[in-house]
Each structure stands twice: as C-alpha cells, then as structure tokens.
Write an enzyme that holds these catalytic residues in place. Structure first.
Site, PDB file in Angstrom:
ATOM      1  N   GLU A   1      25.909  18.535  21.475  1.00 21.25           N
ATOM      2  CA  GLU A   1      25.852  19.640  20.513  1.00 21.25           C
ATOM      3  C   GLU A   1      25.303  19.131  19.189  1.00 21.25           C
ATOM      4  OE1 GLU A   1      29.753  21.207  19.828  1.00 21.25           O
ATOM      5  OE2 GLU A   1      29.047  22.738  18.426  1.00 21.25           O
TER       6      GLU A   1
ATOM      7  N   ARG B   1      31.923  23.914   5.821  1.00 22.60           N
ATOM      8  CA  ARG B   1      31.490  25.268   5.472  1.00 22.60           C
ATOM      9  C   ARG B   1      32.628  26.272   5.701  1.00 22.60           C
ATOM     10  NH1 ARG B   1      25.793  26.459   8.006  1.00 22.60           N
ATOM     11  NH2 ARG B   1      25.969  28.167   6.495  1.00 22.60           N
TER      12      ARG B   1
ATOM     13  N   ARG C   1      14.760  30.023   5.945  1.00 21.56           N
ATOM     14  CA  ARG C   1      16.134  30.514   5.964  1.00 21.56           C
ATOM     15  C   ARG C   1      17.044  29.597   5.138  1.00 21.56           C
ATOM     16  NH1 ARG C   1      20.098  29.447  11.093  1.00 21.56           N
ATOM     17  NH2 ARG C   1      21.834  30.721  10.347  1.00 21.56           N
TER      18      ARG C   1
ATOM     19  N   ARG D   1      33.199  28.767  10.831  1.00 17.69           N
ATOM     20  CA  ARG D   1      32.273  27.819  11.479  1.00 17.69           C
ATOM     21  C   ARG D   1      32.994  26.561  11.984  1.00 17.69           C
ATOM     22  NH1 ARG D   1      27.191  29.991   9.977  1.00 17.69           N
ATOM     23  NH2 ARG D   1      27.368  31.012   7.958  1.00 17.69           N
TER      24      ARG D   1
ATOM     25  N   HIS E   1      30.134  29.539  17.652  1.00 18.53           N
ATOM     26  CA  HIS E   1      31.481  29.885  17.198  1.00 18.53           C
ATOM     27  C   HIS E   1      32.102  31.035  17.985  1.00 18.53           C
ATOM     28  CE1 HIS E   1      29.982  27.325  14.078  1.00 18.53           C
ATOM     29  NE2 HIS E   1      29.092  28.218  13.692  1.00 18.53           N
TER      30      HIS E   1
ATOM     31  N   TYR F   1      19.803  24.568   4.984  1.00 18.87           N
ATOM     32  CA  TYR F   1      19.128  24.060   6.180  1.00 18.87           C
ATOM     33  C   TYR F   1      17.868  23.248   5.884  1.00 18.87           C
ATOM     34  CZ  TYR F   1      22.328  27.267   8.478  1.00 18.87           C
ATOM     35  OH  TYR F   1      23.458  27.911   8.903  1.00 18.87           O
TER      36      TYR F   1
ATOM     37  N   ASP G   1      31.129  28.721  29.245  1.00 14.75           N
ATOM     38  CA  ASP G   1      31.251  28.763  30.710  1.00 14.75           C
ATOM     39  C   ASP G   1      29.989  28.247  31.398  1.00 14.75           C
ATOM     40  OD1 ASP G   1      33.811  29.750  30.634  1.00 14.75           O
ATOM     41  OD2 ASP G   1      33.264  31.815  31.140  1.00 14.75           O
TER      42      ASP G   1
ATOM     43  N   HIS H   1      24.186  20.354  15.084  1.00 19.65           N
ATOM     44  CA  HIS H   1      24.047  21.322  13.988  1.00 19.65           C
ATOM     45  C   HIS H   1      23.387  20.621  12.823  1.00 19.65           C
ATOM     46  CE1 HIS H   1      26.514  24.152  16.109  1.00 19.65           C
ATOM     47  NE2 HIS H   1      27.333  23.162  16.380  1.00 19.65           N
ATOM     48  N   LEU H   2      22.492  21.325  12.170  1.00 16.90           N
ATOM     49  CA  LEU H   2      21.835  20.761  10.989  1.00 16.90           C
ATOM     50  C   LEU H   2      22.839  20.548   9.866  1.00 16.90           C
ATOM     51  CD1 LEU H   2      18.960  23.255  11.400  1.00 16.90           C
ATOM     52  CD2 LEU H   2      18.558  20.798  11.339  1.00 16.90           C
ATOM     53  N   SER H   3      23.657  21.566   9.635  1.00 15.82           N
ATOM     54  CA  SER H   3      24.640  21.499   8.553  1.00 15.82           C
ATOM     55  C   SER H   3      25.954  20.920   9.074  1.00 15.82           C
ATOM     56  CB  SER H   3      24.873  22.901   7.984  1.00 15.82           C
ATOM     57  OG  SER H   3      25.420  23.754   8.977  1.00 15.82           O
TER      58      SER H   3
ATOM     59  N   ALA I   1      24.897  30.513  15.553  1.00 17.73           N
ATOM     60  CA  ALA I   1      26.166  31.222  15.370  1.00 17.73           C
ATOM     61  C   ALA I   1      26.911  31.457  16.683  1.00 17.73           C
ATOM     62  CB  ALA I   1      25.906  32.550  14.659  1.00 17.73           C
TER      63      ALA I   1
ATOM     64  N   PRO J   1      20.173  31.575  17.858  1.00 16.31           N
ATOM     65  CA  PRO J   1      19.692  32.599  16.940  1.00 16.31           C
ATOM     66  C   PRO J   1      19.423  32.096  15.527  1.00 16.31           C
ATOM     67  CG  PRO J   1      22.021  32.883  17.403  1.00 16.31           C
ATOM     68  CD  PRO J   1      21.515  31.865  18.374  1.00 16.31           C
ATOM     69  N   ASN J   2      18.359  32.627  14.973  1.00 19.28           N
ATOM     70  CA  ASN J   2      17.937  32.404  13.580  1.00 19.28           C
ATOM     71  C   ASN J   2      17.337  31.025  13.326  1.00 19.28           C
ATOM     72  OD1 ASN J   2      18.817  35.023  12.560  1.00 19.28           O
ATOM     73  ND2 ASN J   2      20.883  34.270  12.948  1.00 19.28           N
TER      74      ASN J   2
ATOM     75  N   ASN K   1      21.665  23.402  19.990  1.00 16.65           N
ATOM     76  CA  ASN K   1      22.143  23.972  18.732  1.00 16.65           C
ATOM     77  C   ASN K   1      22.232  25.464  18.993  1.00 16.65           C
ATOM     78  OD1 ASN K   1      22.675  24.988  16.241  1.00 16.65           O
ATOM     79  ND2 ASN K   1      21.046  23.879  15.163  1.00 16.65           N
TER      80      ASN K   1
HETATM   81  C1  DQA Z   1      24.016  25.911  12.598  1.00 11.32           C
HETATM   82  C2  DQA Z   1      25.399  26.187  12.018  1.00 11.32           C
HETATM   83  C3  DQA Z   1      25.885  27.561  12.460  1.00 11.32           C
HETATM   84  O1  DQA Z   1      27.158  27.833  11.884  1.00 11.32           O
HETATM   85  C4  DQA Z   1      24.924  28.638  12.000  1.00 11.32           C
HETATM   86  O2  DQA Z   1      25.353  29.896  12.470  1.00 11.32           O
HETATM   87  C5  DQA Z   1      23.530  28.359  12.390  1.00 11.32           C
HETATM   88  C6  DQA Z   1      23.026  26.994  12.253  1.00 11.32           C
HETATM   89  C7  DQA Z   1      23.453  24.565  12.075  1.00 11.32           C
HETATM   90  O3  DQA Z   1      22.508  24.055  12.689  1.00 11.32           O
HETATM   91  O4  DQA Z   1      23.906  24.057  11.040  1.00 11.32           O
HETATM   92  O5  DQA Z   1      22.766  29.252  12.753  1.00 11.32           O
HETATM   93  O6  DQA Z   1      24.125  25.803  14.019  1.00 11.32           O
END
Ligand code: DQA
Length: 144
Positions: free
Chosen positions: A99, A108, A18, A112, A80, A23, A87, A101-103, A77, A10-11, A74
């Site tokens: 896995e 943070r 964003r 997270r 978490h 990011y 599963d 993550h950009l950040s 959210a 998501p997002n 990725n």
């Molecule tokens: C994220 C980190 C997550 O905590 C956040 O909810 C995201 C982006 C990242 O790529 O840093 O949507 O997965």
C-alpha cells in the site's frame, strides 16, 4: 518478465493540479515514468493504471492473480472505505500487495487514519510523496 500491477484510485489522475500543498506538483505521468525506470532496474515490467471507479480497482486486483507477481496500490479515498477492495486483495492471497500513499495519512484528518487495505497488505509506505512508489517496488522485488 515478471509484471507488477501499480493501481491508482480516485482523483490521483489530478495529481500536479490537486491540492499541491499536500500532494506536490508531480503528475501521475511523472510517477509512472519513475516506476518504469525503477522497474527496469529491478527487472520488473510495470502495468500502471488509474481509475476513479471502485469496481475497476476490484477487477484489476482480480486480474493480477493470473498476470502479475505483485501489486502496488494507492487506493486514494477508497483506502478508508472499501470493503470490496479489502476482499479483492484477500481473494488473490498470497499475491503480495504493498500500500502506498503520497501523504502521511496518519498526520491528517482522523477519517484517513483507518485503512481497509493495510490489514491485507504486506506493508504500507506513506508520507514520502512519489518516492513511495519506487520504495514499494523495491519492497515487492525483495520478496520475490
Ligand atoms: C492518498 C491519501 C488519501 O487519504 C486520499 O483520499 C487520496 C490520496 C495519498 O496518496 O496520500 O486520494 O491516498
């Protein structure tokens, strides 16, 4: 050719607009392009997807069992919170999952710091922005 599923939660469709301070200004389409180039260099076909819906991610992880040799994810959210994604990854074991993550999620907010994906992933790459995706592809390729 061997296929890697690259799944985005998501997002992440809003990347570029964003929270650019966190990011960056790179869009998801830019990241897809990077992944296609890196995949070509590694001899891997890339199937790149994004959804804001948890169930789509679960369906795609299950689909990967027959169609892919590995997954880069990725989960945004849902990382978490999602026992369903945890599963689903367990259910396709031993398919390697990396896995991304950009950040740096550990630098943070406390909420997270927990990942439902990490215990069922081969490893996690976080904090390197879009580079993390191509690093993840290299990590998967090295295991094949
Ligand atoms: C994220 C980190 C997550 O905590 C956040 O909810 C995201 C982006 C990242 O790529 O840093 O949507 O997965």
């Amino acid at each position: 050719m061997k296929t890697i599923f690259i799944l985005n939660g998501p997002n992440l469709n809003a990347l570029g607009k964003r929270e650019p301070g966190i990011y960056g200004g790179t869009t998801l389409a830019d990241i897809e392009e990077d992944c296609r180039k890196a995949g070509a260099a590694l001899g891997l076909e890339i199937d790149f997807r994004q959804s804001n819906h948890e169930g789509h991610l679960v369906d795609w992880i299950q689909e990967a069992r027959d169609k892919a040799v590995g997954i880069v994810i990725n989960a945004g959210a849902y990382t978490h919170t999602s026992i369903a994604i945890h599963d689903a990854i367990r259910s396709v074991s031993p398919l390697p999952v990396v896995e991304v993550h950009l950040s740096n999620i550990h630098a943070r907010e406390a909420f997270r710091h927990t990942s439902m994906v990490a215990p069922v992933a081969v490893g996690m790459i976080c904090g390197f922005g879009p580079l993390g995706y191509t690093l993840a592809l290299q990590a998967i390729a090295a295991r094949l």
